[in-house]
Motif scaffolding. Structure first.
Motif, mmCIF file in Angstrom:
data_model
loop_
_atom_site.group_PDB
_atom_site.id
_atom_site.type_symbol
_atom_site.label_atom_id
_atom_site.label_comp_id
_atom_site.label_asym_id
_atom_site.label_seq_id
_atom_site.Cartn_x
_atom_site.Cartn_y
_atom_site.Cartn_z
ATOM 1 N N ILE A 60 0.883 -1.310 -0.048
ATOM 2 C CA ILE A 60 0.161 0.064 -0.015
ATOM 3 C C ILE A 60 0.965 1.289 -0.109
ATOM 4 C CG2 ILE A 60 -1.651 1.245 1.448
ATOM 5 C CD1 ILE A 60 -2.960 -1.332 2.086
ATOM 6 N N GLU A 112 -5.135 -9.690 1.220
ATOM 7 C CA GLU A 112 -5.269 -8.412 1.962
ATOM 8 C C GLU A 112 -3.836 -8.452 2.603
ATOM 9 O OE1 GLU A 112 -8.375 -8.404 4.687
ATOM 10 O OE2 GLU A 112 -8.881 -10.185 3.589
ATOM 11 N N ALA A 113 -3.354 -6.997 2.925
ATOM 12 C CA ALA A 113 -2.305 -6.642 3.744
ATOM 13 C C ALA A 113 -1.162 -7.767 3.257
ATOM 14 C CB ALA A 113 -2.734 -6.761 5.093
ATOM 15 N N ARG A 126 -9.966 -5.504 9.960
ATOM 16 C CA ARG A 126 -9.978 -5.392 8.682
ATOM 17 C C ARG A 126 -10.384 -4.172 8.194
ATOM 18 N NH1 ARG A 126 -12.058 -11.365 7.220
ATOM 19 N NH2 ARG A 126 -10.983 -11.294 5.056
ATOM 20 N N PHE A 163 -7.657 -1.448 9.529
ATOM 21 C CA PHE A 163 -6.326 -1.486 8.604
ATOM 22 C C PHE A 163 -6.671 -0.431 7.449
ATOM 23 C CE2 PHE A 163 -3.713 -3.230 5.221
ATOM 24 C CZ PHE A 163 -2.598 -3.297 5.915
ATOM 25 N N PHE A 164 -7.471 -0.656 6.738
ATOM 26 C CA PHE A 164 -7.636 0.142 5.503
ATOM 27 C C PHE A 164 -8.146 1.603 5.759
ATOM 28 C CE2 PHE A 164 -8.375 -4.069 3.685
ATOM 29 C CZ PHE A 164 -7.116 -4.160 2.841
ATOM 30 N N LYS A 194 -4.746 3.144 6.553
ATOM 31 C CA LYS A 194 -4.059 3.475 5.650
ATOM 32 C C LYS A 194 -4.621 4.646 4.743
ATOM 33 C CE LYS A 194 -0.714 0.193 6.145
ATOM 34 N NZ LYS A 194 0.467 0.510 6.038
ATOM 35 N N LEU A 232 -7.412 4.566 2.984
ATOM 36 C CA LEU A 232 -8.010 4.283 1.819
ATOM 37 C C LEU A 232 -9.544 4.273 1.953
ATOM 38 C CD1 LEU A 232 -5.612 1.125 1.057
ATOM 39 C CD2 LEU A 232 -5.774 3.404 -0.301
ATOM 40 N N PRO A 269 -4.551 -9.629 8.597
ATOM 41 C CA PRO A 269 -5.050 -11.019 7.766
ATOM 42 C C PRO A 269 -3.449 -11.795 7.298
ATOM 43 C CG PRO A 269 -5.900 -8.913 7.065
ATOM 44 C CD PRO A 269 -5.008 -8.316 7.998
#
Lengths: 317, 456
Positions: free
Chosen positions: A65, A280-281, B132, B135-136, B139, B141, B418
């Motif tokens: 990312i 993911e990740a 989950r 996390f995004f 970031k 997102l 994850p």
């Protein structure tokens, strides 16, 4: 007109540089550059550039990312962790080697054996040929699904035939890590044998029957004829088959992935790469380190072999 | 990477592939659509918006309009139809908004989420609560939607709001549907054999001994795909060490080779003799079948296990019941439940943020959620105002279980990184099931890997 002018040019060139022959016209050269250069460019761009980038990324820590600035360079840490604290790694290496050994020593020779038998034009050979070839048209992932139905503990074919579906005596074909790799190898061989058989059969058909007749007249048994006459004649096919076997063993992935995502006794390098990168990740750096190791293993097996083969050819020529 | 809500099975592969292709085609359309609409319809829409605002007056400003693109992982036909009905209802209520739905195969959607969110994602997309989501969000997102929560907040229990909150304290997620994990059994099987529901671990052991004596497998078990056993670990951990330890361990604020973690594995080792042998070669579907066929007594799984019972017969599905995982440590009782939540988020730079927020407000109503729970009776609505009159007995009980829990966990692979769940916990648990003796070696190895991954 153009051909004529080209001829004139060629003749003129030849006069000026007496010793140098030109076998190629400009047009030939253009075609050559196009036909060889373009594929070479595509190859470099789609194979070697990504490979080099993977090698570069294997020295980094990156979750995929953000841009290049998000990449942290950590030297050999990934390799160190792969070898020391990543439990699936060493089993994966061993399993890849077992896979290679099993294919080279058992599956491929068996496919060749079947080809030799079918080449004898016995009754119903067309039928056997088709029956053995059918699995080859299936994808390895599909082969995995089919064999799962056979190996399933309570519902599977084998345990039901053997009457071992009770909790006390059932055989856990795919769940027991000491046997599941072998069960998967049988499933993979089911397809591989047919593939090798058809390739080798095509080779056998091209052998001049006169050779075999001559050997028979000289009193050779069919066994001797095969090992001393036919097998050496088929050297080009043998090389192809060996290379295919090595490639099939190293790229083994789908059958294991559909079975249990490559865990619990079915670890392979290819699956370890995928499990770390896809999803993911992602652990891009760590997965790249695994991919580089797989690349080295592949090159380490293929290059010495091809080098020796082609050098031997040159010496012979 | 396969997850409880939609396991990859052979029969579905073909359909998923087709859906994927359709999804890709739709995706291409979606990318082009907003620009086109903006180009040719700007004036008209501006006019309608003003008119509506002028005449209505009481509607919330700014009124949403235009096209909202939605990325959906609801790829199996049943789910897809339920979503379609729900989206249609939204469009009916908001005539100025058009939805462009982009459905992608469930597992593919998950595996590509990284690239999807960094590329040109849809305005709103389906996702999961817990780590989950965080996390995004962390970031950058995804867009925070605190104003959506100002509207829908009263309609949710605080545990759901907690599950929708990012690490920075803002909300990023609207819960749609959920289901609990519990021990499932057939009522008639317990009644016929005179078994009683265990509430403590000792009662569970006694019951299991009784079942074995009667020639049954006490606890069905299938872990070929690796994730089902994570549910067992979650419950043992929450019952032995409590919810907070679960959260801290998942975030690696506690160590995997801590004595408390080892105690979880030790307790599990005591229960293993009562589990169906050969679990690593069995899918959860096959394990569920043995309970449906009354060969095994109980099964720890999510409520989606009902699908397998339905496949056996309607009678088996009607006969299905569950009880909460028994108490181990009286300090924690049965106060926590594993109940993964599916819902919606908004991507980082949506083209139509007002429309997307309007959609998420609708997602957070019982009216929207009913479309799903009516279609699939193994799931539950999350909003307080959900109309539960259409629930069957199992759904009602599931809703009660979740409502009565003080803590709701999201399931191991949703509560931690994850990559850690899939590359470390999953194979480690399988190693444990093969060799329950070496708990020290196993937990040391897990801790080493956790250190390596969590420093990233």
């Amino acid at each position: 007109m153009s051909t004529r002018s080209e001829v004139e040019v060629a003749v003129a060139r030849e006069r000026t540089k007496r010793k140098r022959f030109r076998l190629l016209t400009n047009r030939d050269l253009g075609v050559l550059v196009f036909m060889l250069g373009l594929p070479a460019l595509i190859h470099v761009f789609f194979v070697w550039v990504p490979a080099l980038l993977s090698i570069l990324l294997s020295f980094s820590r990156w979750d995929g990312i953000g841009g290049v600035e998000a990449i942290e360079w950590i030297g050999l840490t990934n390799y160190e962790q792969v070898a020391t604290i990543y439990p699936p790694f060493w089993p994966a290496v061993v399993h890849n080697l077992i896979w290679l050994g099993f294919f080279i020593l058992i599956a491929t020779p068996f496919g060749m054996f079947l080809a030799v038998q079918l080449d004898k034009e016995m009754k119903g050979s067309k039928f056997y040929q088709n029956a053995l070839y059918v699995p080859v048209v299936l994808s390895l992932a599909l082969v995995g699904f089919i064999w799962q139905l056979i190996y399933s503990p309570e519902q599977g074919l084998i345990n039901n035939v053997l009457g071992r579906t009770d909790p006390e005596n059932l055989i856990d074909w795919l769940g027991n890590p000491s046997i599941n790799l072998w069960m998967i190898l049988i499933a993979a061989s089911w397809r591989h044998v047919g593939y090798i058989m058809i390739l080798y059969l095509a080779g056998l058909k091209s052998v001049d029957p006169a050779l075999k007749e001559a050997a028979a007249i000289d009193g050779a048994t069919s066994r001797q004829t095969f090992f001393h006459v036919v097998f050496p004649v088929l050297k080009p096919i043998n090389i192809v088959i060996l290379v295919i076997t090595i490639i099939e063993s190293l790229r083994a992935f789908d059958i294991v992935y559909v079975t249990n995502k490559g865990t619990n006794g079915l670890e392979l390098l290819s699956v370890a790469v995928t499990n770390n990168i896809i999803g993911e990740a992602s652990r891009i750096g760590f997965g790249s380190a695994l991919a580089v190791i797989l690349l080295i293993v592949s090159l380490g097996i293929i290059i010495p072999y091809l080098w020796r083969t082609f050098r031997a050819d040159e010496v012979a020529a | 990477m396969t997850h409880p809500e939609e396991p990859l099975d052979t029969s579905g592969t073909q359909i998923s592939r087709r859906n994927l292709l359709k999804g890709v085609a739709a995706g291409a359309g979606v990318l082009a659509a907003p620009a086109l609409l903006a180009a040719c319809g700007d004036d008209d829409e501006a006019a309608t918006t003003t008119a509506a605002a002028a005449s209505g007056g009481d509607t919330e400003a700014p009124m949403a309009s235009g096209t909202v693109s939605v990325g959906s992982n609801a790829s199996d036909p049943l789910t897809k139809d339920a979503y379609a009905a729900m989206f249609a209802r939204f469009e009916e209520k908001n005539p100025d908004v058009t939805l462009a739905i982009n459905t992608v195969d469930h597992n593919t959607f998950q595996e590509q989420i990284n690239t999807y969110l960094q590329g040109r994602p849809d305005d709103a997309f389906t996702w999961f609560a817990g780590y989950r989501m965080q996390f995004f969000a962390d970031k950058g997102l995804s867009t925070s939607i605190n104003d959506v929560w100002d509207t829908i907040g009263a309609n949710y229990a605080s545990s759901f709001k907690q599950a929708s909150t990012g690490l920075d304290g803002n909300q990023y997620f609207v819960p749609f549907i959920t289901y609990p994990w519990a021990l499932f059994y057939r009522k008639s099987f317990f009644a016929d054999n005179g078994y009683t529901i265990p509430t403590t671990i000792d009662e569970l052991k006694t019951l299991s001994e009784g079942m074995m004596a009667d020639g049954f497998v006490p606890i069905a078990f299938g872990d070929k795909d690796g994730w089902p056993a994570m549910g067992t670990f979650d419950y043992l951990n929450m019952r032995v060490n409590g919810y907070q330890y679960h959260v801290d361990l998942m975030a690696h604020r506690e160590k995997w080779n801590d004595d408390r973690t080892k105690q979880v594995f030790a307790t599990w080792a005591e229960l293993l003799p009562y589990h169906q042998p050969g679990a690593l070669g069995r899918t959860w579907q096959d394990a569920a079948q043995t309970v449906a066929n009354k060969e095994a007594g109980m099964y720890l799984l999510g409520m989606f296990v009902g699908e397998q019972f339905q496949e056996v017969s309607q009678e088996a599905r009607d006969d299905l019941d569950f009880f909460a995982f028994p108490e181990i440590n009286p300090d924690h009782g049965q106060d926590s439940v594993d109940a993964p939540i599916d819902g919606f988020m908004i991507s980082k730079a949506p083209e139509n943020i007002d429309g997307a927020k309007e959609l998420l407000k609708f997602i957070g109503t019982g009216e929207a959620q009913k479309f799903y729970t009516d279609a699939n009776s193994n799931w539950l609505a999350t909003a307080n105002d959900a109309d539960t009159s259409g629930y069957d007995a199992l759904q009602n009980k599931g809703a009660e279980l979740i409502a009565s829990a003080s803590n709701i966990a999201q399931f191991l692979d949703r509560d931690t990184r994850p990559d850690f769940a899939s590359t470390v916990v999953l194979p480690s648990i399988q190693t444990f099931l093969n060799n329950p003796e070496d708990i020290n070696g196993l937990t040391d190895s897990m801790e080493e890997q956790a250190v390596a991954i969590f420093t990233e």
